[in-house]
Scaffold this active site. Structure first.
Site, PDB file in Angstrom:
ATOM      1  N   GLU A 149       0.813  -1.234   0.000  1.00 28.17           N
ATOM      2  CA  GLU A 149       0.000   0.000   0.000  1.00 28.17           C
ATOM      3  C   GLU A 149       0.840   1.276   0.000  1.00 28.17           C
ATOM      4  O   GLU A 149       0.665   2.140   0.855  1.00 28.17           O
ATOM      5  CB  GLU A 149      -0.940  -0.009   1.206  1.00 28.17           C
ATOM      6  CG  GLU A 149      -1.914  -1.160   1.171  1.00 28.17           C
ATOM      7  CD  GLU A 149      -2.871  -1.185   2.375  1.00 28.17           C
ATOM      8  OE1 GLU A 149      -2.685  -0.378   3.298  1.00 28.17           O
ATOM      9  OE2 GLU A 149      -3.791  -2.008   2.366  1.00 28.17           O
ATOM     10  N   ASN A 197       2.366  -5.129  -3.265  1.00 25.05           N
ATOM     11  CA  ASN A 197       0.981  -5.476  -2.922  1.00 25.05           C
ATOM     12  C   ASN A 197       0.156  -4.199  -2.742  1.00 25.05           C
ATOM     13  O   ASN A 197       0.578  -3.288  -2.034  1.00 25.05           O
ATOM     14  CB  ASN A 197       0.991  -6.280  -1.608  1.00 25.05           C
ATOM     15  CG  ASN A 197      -0.328  -6.942  -1.297  1.00 25.05           C
ATOM     16  OD1 ASN A 197      -0.901  -7.632  -2.145  1.00 25.05           O
ATOM     17  ND2 ASN A 197      -0.826  -6.741  -0.093  1.00 25.05           N
ATOM     18  N   HIS A 233     -10.182  -6.415  -1.489  1.00 26.46           N
ATOM     19  CA  HIS A 233     -11.186  -6.293  -0.427  1.00 26.46           C
ATOM     20  C   HIS A 233     -12.397  -5.635  -1.076  1.00 26.46           C
ATOM     21  O   HIS A 233     -12.379  -4.429  -1.351  1.00 26.46           O
ATOM     22  CB  HIS A 233     -10.671  -5.403   0.711  1.00 26.46           C
ATOM     23  CG  HIS A 233      -9.552  -6.019   1.482  1.00 26.46           C
ATOM     24  ND1 HIS A 233      -9.731  -7.107   2.311  1.00 26.46           N
ATOM     25  CD2 HIS A 233      -8.238  -5.709   1.555  1.00 26.46           C
ATOM     26  CE1 HIS A 233      -8.581  -7.438   2.865  1.00 26.46           C
ATOM     27  NE2 HIS A 233      -7.651  -6.605   2.420  1.00 26.46           N
ATOM     28  N   GLU A 262      -5.826 -10.684  -0.926  1.00 29.39           N
ATOM     29  CA  GLU A 262      -6.603 -10.425   0.300  1.00 29.39           C
ATOM     30  C   GLU A 262      -8.106 -10.431   0.028  1.00 29.39           C
ATOM     31  O   GLU A 262      -8.870  -9.641   0.590  1.00 29.39           O
ATOM     32  CB  GLU A 262      -6.174  -9.084   0.914  1.00 29.39           C
ATOM     33  CG  GLU A 262      -4.684  -9.031   1.210  1.00 29.39           C
ATOM     34  CD  GLU A 262      -4.224  -7.793   1.968  1.00 29.39           C
ATOM     35  OE1 GLU A 262      -5.083  -7.085   2.535  1.00 29.39           O
ATOM     36  OE2 GLU A 262      -3.020  -7.541   1.988  1.00 29.39           O
ATOM     37  N   ASP A 264     -11.844 -10.609  -0.018  1.00 30.93           N
ATOM     38  CA  ASP A 264     -13.053 -10.818   0.781  1.00 30.93           C
ATOM     39  C   ASP A 264     -14.146  -9.955   0.173  1.00 30.93           C
ATOM     40  O   ASP A 264     -13.871  -8.968  -0.508  1.00 30.93           O
ATOM     41  CB  ASP A 264     -12.871 -10.580   2.290  1.00 30.93           C
ATOM     42  CG  ASP A 264     -12.262  -9.249   2.681  1.00 30.93           C
ATOM     43  OD1 ASP A 264     -12.359  -8.289   1.905  1.00 30.93           O
ATOM     44  OD2 ASP A 264     -11.697  -9.153   3.794  1.00 30.93           O
TER      45      ASP A 264
HETATM   46  C1  XIL Z   1      -5.338  -6.068   8.768  1.00 34.57           C
HETATM   47  C2  XIL Z   1      -5.541  -7.282   9.661  1.00 34.57           C
HETATM   48  O1  XIL Z   1      -6.484  -8.128   9.058  1.00 34.57           O
HETATM   49  C3  XIL Z   1      -5.993  -6.875  11.029  1.00 34.57           C
HETATM   50  O2  XIL Z   1      -5.972  -8.008  11.895  1.00 34.57           O
HETATM   51  C4  XIL Z   1      -5.078  -5.787  11.580  1.00 34.57           C
HETATM   52  O3  XIL Z   1      -5.603  -5.338  12.786  1.00 34.57           O
HETATM   53  C5  XIL Z   1      -4.941  -4.633  10.616  1.00 34.57           C
HETATM   54  O4  XIL Z   1      -4.482  -5.123   9.380  1.00 34.57           O
HETATM   55  N1  XIL Z   1      -4.631  -4.502   3.928  1.00 34.57           N
HETATM   56  C6  XIL Z   1      -3.513  -5.212   4.344  1.00 34.57           C
HETATM   57  C7  XIL Z   1      -3.571  -6.035   5.565  1.00 34.57           C
HETATM   58  O5  XIL Z   1      -2.519  -5.274   3.607  1.00 34.57           O
HETATM   59  O6  XIL Z   1      -2.343  -6.130   6.218  1.00 34.57           O
HETATM   60  C8  XIL Z   1      -4.630  -5.548   6.527  1.00 34.57           C
HETATM   61  O7  XIL Z   1      -4.740  -6.505   7.572  1.00 34.57           O
HETATM   62  C9  XIL Z   1      -5.953  -5.354   5.821  1.00 34.57           C
HETATM   63  C10 XIL Z   1      -5.825  -4.336   4.719  1.00 34.57           C
END
Ligand code: XIL
Length: 363
Positions: A149, A197, A233, A262, A264
């Site tokens: 990010e 990423n 996400h 990631e 979801d």
């Molecule tokens: C999130 C985790 O799922 C949580 O448990 C933590 O509190 C915060 O981070 N993008 C990312 C991940 O790259 O590392 C993040 O994970 C979610 C968003």
């Protein structure tokens, strides 16, 4: 001497040969793709969690256990224990491990965030961190999100402690600091696959254009980078899957692998009176779950269409434990493949079916 072959035996053999895969990992193994999930070490002692994880996935990624705030609670020591637990589980169940993440401007321990370090000090700290962590996991973690990010929603580099606040010595020089960290990562573990990423740049938009241009430049100039992670996400059932496929196609045409990292698909839920962490609130309608399944299916389809898309990973696997609940203050949830009781949802069936029958062109 000849033995007569019983026709019923032949029937049984052919039935076994075409019997449908019984798990995501079985289907993924046949399709030649990795299917993974983010995991938390504290949950591995829950038998349903561990059993589902081992049965369904051939790859894991520590959700938090490799982040600075876990590994570097103190400046002078490294706590590898939580992530080691995940690696041991993975090895015991023949799963690959993805590493996440080395350079991110989130979730830093206080000593780092408020340490008022100079650029030479930060440069030394980050270089040492990448070196120590990657060497500890060399040969065990096959791919790393080296950078997570780094861009905002417009595709501009985010202000960060590593870039320009005050940075590791390349403030105002664009992506040079990223190039530097990829080079350090490659030196630390030359066999690891190195990924950039990102969120919000998965389809075709200003941000994905900026990511593409940066990666094209890196590839042309020989910066050691092997892949790009598309987080995915998704806040609801809208996905431009043709644009996702087109983005995957242009990235892989650069010679990069794509990992879906990631995934979801969260749904609006009404929050319970006092939501426990990870809670997803009240039940959603069947229709919502069917729409959610279509989105999962479309993502898997877009990945399988392209041989350069080599991994599909969800951000957790049971609605019992998902970051979405606390992240959305209980207003969204039900984002994953299994419900809170580890029962497969329509999204699971869609992913399994797509992996089982999904068309994968020859490499
Ligand atoms: C999130 C985790 O799922 C949580 O448990 C933590 O509190 C915060 O981070 N993008 C990312 C991940 O790259 O590392 C993040 O994970 C979610 C968003």
């Amino acid at each position: 001497m000849k033995f007569p072959i019983c026709p019923r035996f032949l029937l049984l053999v052919s039935a076994l040969a075409v019997s449908p895969p019984q798990s995501l990992r079985q289907a993924a193994d046949s399709a030649g793709v990795l299917v993974g999930t983010a995991v938390r070490p504290s949950l591995l002692s829950e038998s349903a969690y561990a059993a589902t994880l081992a049965r369904e996935f051939n790859m894991v990624e520590p959700e938090d256990a490799l982040k600075w705030w876990v590994i570097r609670q103190n400046r002078d020591s490294f706590d590898f224990q939580p992530a080691d637990e995940i690696v041991r589980f993975a090895q015991a169940h023949k799963m690959k491990v993805r590493g996440h993440c080395l350079v991110w401007d989130h979730d830093h321990p206080d000593w780092l965030a408020h340490g008022h370090f100079t650029p030479p000090q930060l440069s030394q700290l980050l270089h040492e961190h990448i070196d120590r962590v990657m060497k500890h996991y060399a040969g065990q973690v096959f791919a790393w999100d080296v950078v997570n990010e780094a861009m905002d929603e417009h595709g501009k580099l985010r202000d960060s402690i590593w870039y320009n606040q005050p940075g590791i010595g390349f403030a105002g020089q664009g992506t040079t600091y990223l190039e530097q960290v990829f080079r350090w990562a490659h030196d630390a573990d030359p066999r690891a696959l190195l990924f950039f990423n990102e969120a919000e740049g998965e389809t075709l938009n200003r941000k994905s254009d900026a990511i593409y241009e940066m990666l094209k430049d890196f590839k042309h100039r020989g910066v050691p980078i092997h892949g790009v992670g598309l987080q995915l996400h998704l806040p609801g059932p809208e996905l431009d899957s043709a644009a996702l496929a087109a983005n995957i196609a242009r990235l892989t045409a650069l010679g990069l692998q794509v990992h879906i990292t990631e995934l979801d698909v969260s749904l609006p839920v009404s929050p319970p009176a006092s939501p426990p962490i990870g809670s997803a609130g009240h039940p959603v309608h069947d229709d919502d779950l069917l729409h959610q399944a279509q989105v999962y299916r479309a993502v898997v389809h877009a990945c399988l269409q392209n041989p350069g898309c080599t991994a599909i990973q969800t951000w957790g696997f049971t609605d019992k434990y998902s970051w979405i609940g606390s992240h959305s203050h209980g207003t969204r949830g039900r984002a994953l493949l299994f419900d809170q009781a580890y029962q497969p949802k329509p999204a699971y069936d869609a992913v399994l079916q797509e992996l089982s029958t999904g068309w994968r062109p020859a490499k």
